[in-house]
Scaffold this motif. Structure first.
Motif, PDB file in Angstrom:
ATOM      1  N   LEU A  12       0.828  -1.202   0.000  1.00  0.00           N
ATOM      2  CA  LEU A  12       0.000   0.000   0.000  1.00  0.00           C
ATOM      3  C   LEU A  12       0.867   1.258   0.000  1.00  0.00           C
ATOM      4  CD1 LEU A  12      -2.882  -0.985   2.434  1.00  0.00           C
ATOM      5  CD2 LEU A  12      -2.897  -0.941  -0.057  1.00  0.00           C
ATOM      6  N   ASP A  13       0.656   2.084  -0.984  1.00  0.00           N
ATOM      7  CA  ASP A  13       1.385   3.342  -1.145  1.00  0.00           C
ATOM      8  C   ASP A  13       0.499   4.465  -0.628  1.00  0.00           C
ATOM      9  OD1 ASP A  13       2.457   5.739  -2.110  1.00  0.00           O
ATOM     10  OD2 ASP A  13       3.292   4.784  -3.886  1.00  0.00           O
ATOM     11  N   ALA A  14       0.822   4.986   0.552  1.00  0.00           N
ATOM     12  CA  ALA A  14      -0.023   6.005   1.171  1.00  0.00           C
ATOM     13  C   ALA A  14      -0.141   7.244   0.292  1.00  0.00           C
ATOM     14  CB  ALA A  14       0.535   6.382   2.539  1.00  0.00           C
ATOM     15  N   THR A  15       0.934   7.611  -0.374  1.00  0.00           N
ATOM     16  CA  THR A  15       0.906   8.807  -1.222  1.00  0.00           C
ATOM     17  C   THR A  15      -0.045   8.613  -2.399  1.00  0.00           C
ATOM     18  OG1 THR A  15       3.181   9.342  -0.601  1.00  0.00           O
ATOM     19  CG2 THR A  15       2.319  10.360  -2.607  1.00  0.00           C
ATOM     20  N   ALA A  16       0.032   7.448  -3.042  1.00  0.00           N
ATOM     21  CA  ALA A  16      -0.829   7.188  -4.193  1.00  0.00           C
ATOM     22  C   ALA A  16      -2.292   7.097  -3.777  1.00  0.00           C
ATOM     23  CB  ALA A  16      -0.388   5.902  -4.887  1.00  0.00           C
ATOM     24  N   LEU A  17      -2.568   6.451  -2.637  1.00  0.00           N
ATOM     25  CA  LEU A  17      -3.952   6.338  -2.180  1.00  0.00           C
ATOM     26  C   LEU A  17      -4.514   7.696  -1.773  1.00  0.00           C
ATOM     27  CD1 LEU A  17      -3.694   3.045  -0.122  1.00  0.00           C
ATOM     28  CD2 LEU A  17      -4.956   3.361  -2.250  1.00  0.00           C
ATOM     29  N   THR A  18      -3.683   8.528  -1.149  1.00  0.00           N
ATOM     30  CA  THR A  18      -4.123   9.874  -0.785  1.00  0.00           C
ATOM     31  C   THR A  18      -4.442  10.689  -2.022  1.00  0.00           C
ATOM     32  OG1 THR A  18      -2.818   9.824   1.262  1.00  0.00           O
ATOM     33  CG2 THR A  18      -3.466  11.980   0.418  1.00  0.00           C
ATOM     34  N   ALA A  19      -3.602  10.591  -3.045  1.00  0.00           N
ATOM     35  CA  ALA A  19      -3.853  11.320  -4.293  1.00  0.00           C
ATOM     36  C   ALA A  19      -5.145  10.848  -4.947  1.00  0.00           C
ATOM     37  CB  ALA A  19      -2.673  11.122  -5.248  1.00  0.00           C
ATOM     38  N   PHE A  20      -5.406   9.559  -4.889  1.00  0.00           N
ATOM     39  CA  PHE A  20      -6.633   9.014  -5.466  1.00  0.00           C
ATOM     40  C   PHE A  20      -7.856   9.558  -4.722  1.00  0.00           C
ATOM     41  CE2 PHE A  20      -9.876   5.610  -5.636  1.00  0.00           C
ATOM     42  CZ  PHE A  20     -10.040   5.508  -7.002  1.00  0.00           C
ATOM     43  N   ALA A  21      -7.815   9.527  -3.374  1.00  0.00           N
ATOM     44  CA  ALA A  21      -8.949  10.022  -2.591  1.00  0.00           C
ATOM     45  C   ALA A  21      -9.145  11.524  -2.788  1.00  0.00           C
ATOM     46  CB  ALA A  21      -8.732   9.703  -1.117  1.00  0.00           C
TER      47      ALA A  21
END
Length: 538
Positions: A12-21
């Motif tokens: 899980l990539d926190a940066t990528a998931l944050t950008a998606f949300a």
């Protein structure tokens, strides 16, 4: 001293998931990969996405995200309590979006004590159950139209919470529990052996989590070997197995996904829970370890486990005639062919049970051989172990690299008792739960051994098929102890020319050790109670 545990979800990539949300909220998807940008637009065309707070038990605020359809028509809903990670609900950002596009209202939330949620983690206790019910209230109050049927879905910690909310809230119709537990007491203590590495992992894998004092005390007491029965009583309340009557009375449809070599929540306790469920049920069993089989689906890659969870909800919540109810209750991924085998139920059908007796010559034979003794020394390094670290070896297995014991045929007999069977001319299909009966003498009160069933190749190397620990804490010194244990269940194909190997050692890093250093365990086979291993052959 255990090393600090890594995240249970390294993919899980926190940066990528944050950008998606963030893009789900704003609609600005510049900088996202094209596939993710397209997914954002599809989600925004179907639902309104928003972040907010759920008021949980005792007024604690839980961070949450809501995917809400604006049409007034009826539709199903899904609530997703997050796994044991500092990311909280963000771990579900992609999969919750996909459920929303399929027509569900979705609420994902971070359990108390994790991420930005208030309160202290109750480890799936009464506070978490109340929080889950309040999260469902929050979703229903904001739905634009009638909600027809309701599902709870969770991974790992969220899987435990999902099952327990379903048992206590009559509004829940279906559950999907991925890499969860059924009997938390057996997770903590298997065959009277404390599962210390698993407990240590739970205490360290989410370093910013805030555990409630009862949970902290229960886990620390397990590690310190004090007030163990108090900890087991604490675990019983948090076990779906304890609440099976409630699930069965309402015929809640339960989907499980689990790994054969699960080191955090072993498969045996989950499958015993599954066996006792009386409503619609299905379990997908895969190669790997904790969280591994469904891991790729969390960031959005194609994934069989998530696809089946969606199909389960589509059928039981949305009424889709997709055939999943007619595929059998069990789908097994076989080691190491990766073939998928459906089965009508658990236990898996077996052609017959092959009993192999432990002998004084080190052979696994068809006939008993009484009177021999094989001694092993306690407190020394042993040549075989279940895993390098909890949950980590499973990722190598998923990549096709199961742990290899290169010199298994020449294991040091000082610390390991070993028996091997004759090579089979054809593939040996192990399907189900191997069982071991062995008698041993312990010089001291308190003893432990770990049994490993291995696949011994013609070149002398071996791979682990399954295992189980055993401890006796009460027998007087120098007494004979009879151990009857189920090994962890398996679906394994031994190729032609390979041999089953049984190894017994006094210790494994996964477990506590009740032996005294330099003590001796002496395995034997008395005539009235011969020692043997039973192999379930499919």
């Amino acid at each position: 001293m255990h090393p600090a545990a890594p995240s249970l979800y390294p993919e899980l990539d926190a940066t990528a998931l944050t950008a998606f949300a963030t893009a789900l909220e704003s609609g600005e998807s510049t900088g996202l990969p094209p596939a993710r940008a397209a997914e954002v637009q599809a989600v925004r065309a179907a639902v309104v996405f928003s972040r907010g707070k759920v008021t949980g038990a005792d007024g604690d605020l839980l961070e949450a995200a809501l995917w809400r359809h604006t049409g007034a028509g009826p539709r199903p809903a899904v609530v997703m309590p997050a796994p044991w990670t500092d990311l909280g609900w963000l771990a579900y950002a992609v999969q919750a979006s996909r459920f929303a596009v399929r027509g569900y209202d979705v609420l994902a939330y971070s359990p108390r004590g994790f991420a930005a949620s208030e309160g202290h983690a109750d480890f799936a206790g009464p506070l978490d159950v109340t929080d889950g019910r309040h999260a469902l209230d929050h979703l229903l109050e904001r739905a634009a139209g009638p909600v027809t049927r309701i599902g709870f879905l969770g991974v790992s910690y969220g899987a435990g919470i999902a099952q327990l909310v379903a048992a206590h809230d009559a509004r829940v119709d279906a559950v999907a529990a991925l890499s969860g537990w059924g009997d938390l007491g057996e997770v903590l203590r298997e065959n009277s052996t404390r599962r210390t590495a698993a407990v240590h992992t739970l205490l360290t894998a989410a370093p910013r989590a805030r555990l409630g004092r009862p949970a902290q005390r229960a886990l620390e007491n397990l590690l310190a070997d004090r007030d163990v029965h108090e900890s087991l009583a604490w675990a019983e309340q948090r076990s779906p197995f304890t609440h099976l009557k409630e699930l069965g009375r309402r015929q809640v449809a339960v989907f499980y996904a689990h790994a054969w070599h699960e080191t955090l929540f072993p498969a045996g306790q989950l499958l015993r829970t599954f066996q006792e469920l009386t409503g619609p049920k299905r379990v997908d069993l895969s190669i790997g370890d904790h969280g591994g089989p469904e891991a790729a689906g969390l960031p959005g890659l194609p994934n069989r486990i998530w696809a089946d969870a969606q199909r389960w909800f589509d059928h039981h919540l949305a009424g889709a005639g997709n055939g999943i109810d007619g595929e059998g209750e069990v789908l097994s991924e076989v080691m190491w062919s990766r073939a998928l085998e459906p089965s009508p139920t658990w236990p898996l059908p077996t052609r017959h049970i092959r009993r192999l007796h432990l002998t004084g010559t080190g052979e696994l034979a068809d006939r008993p051989d009484p009177g021999w003794a094989a001694g092993v020394l306690c407190g020394v390094e042993t040549p075989v172990a279940v895993a390098d670290a909890v949950a980590r070896s499973g990722y190598a297995e998923l990549e096709g690299r199961p742990r290899l014991y290169p010199d298994a045929a020449a294991m040091d007999r000082t610390a390991t008792a070993v028996w091997t069977a004759a090579p089979a001319p054809d593939t040996t299909r192990l399907r189900g739960t191997p069982r071991l009966r062995v008698t041993y003498r312990a010089a001291n009160s308190g003893s432990t051994f770990v049994a490993y069933l291995l696949d011994l190749a013609p070149d002398g190397s071996a791979r682990l098929i399954t295992h189980a620990p055993f401890s006796d804490l009460d027998a007087p010194p120098d007494s004979l102890i009879n151990a009857d244990i189920d090994l962890q269940p398996t679906a394994y194909d031994l190729p032609p020319g390979h041999r089953p190997m049984l190894a017994l050692t006094p210790r494994d890093p996964l477990y506590s050790d009740a032996n005294l250093p330099r003590a001796t365990l002496s395995f034997t086979s008395p005539e009235p109670t011969p020692s043997y291993v039973e192999l379930p052959l499919g």
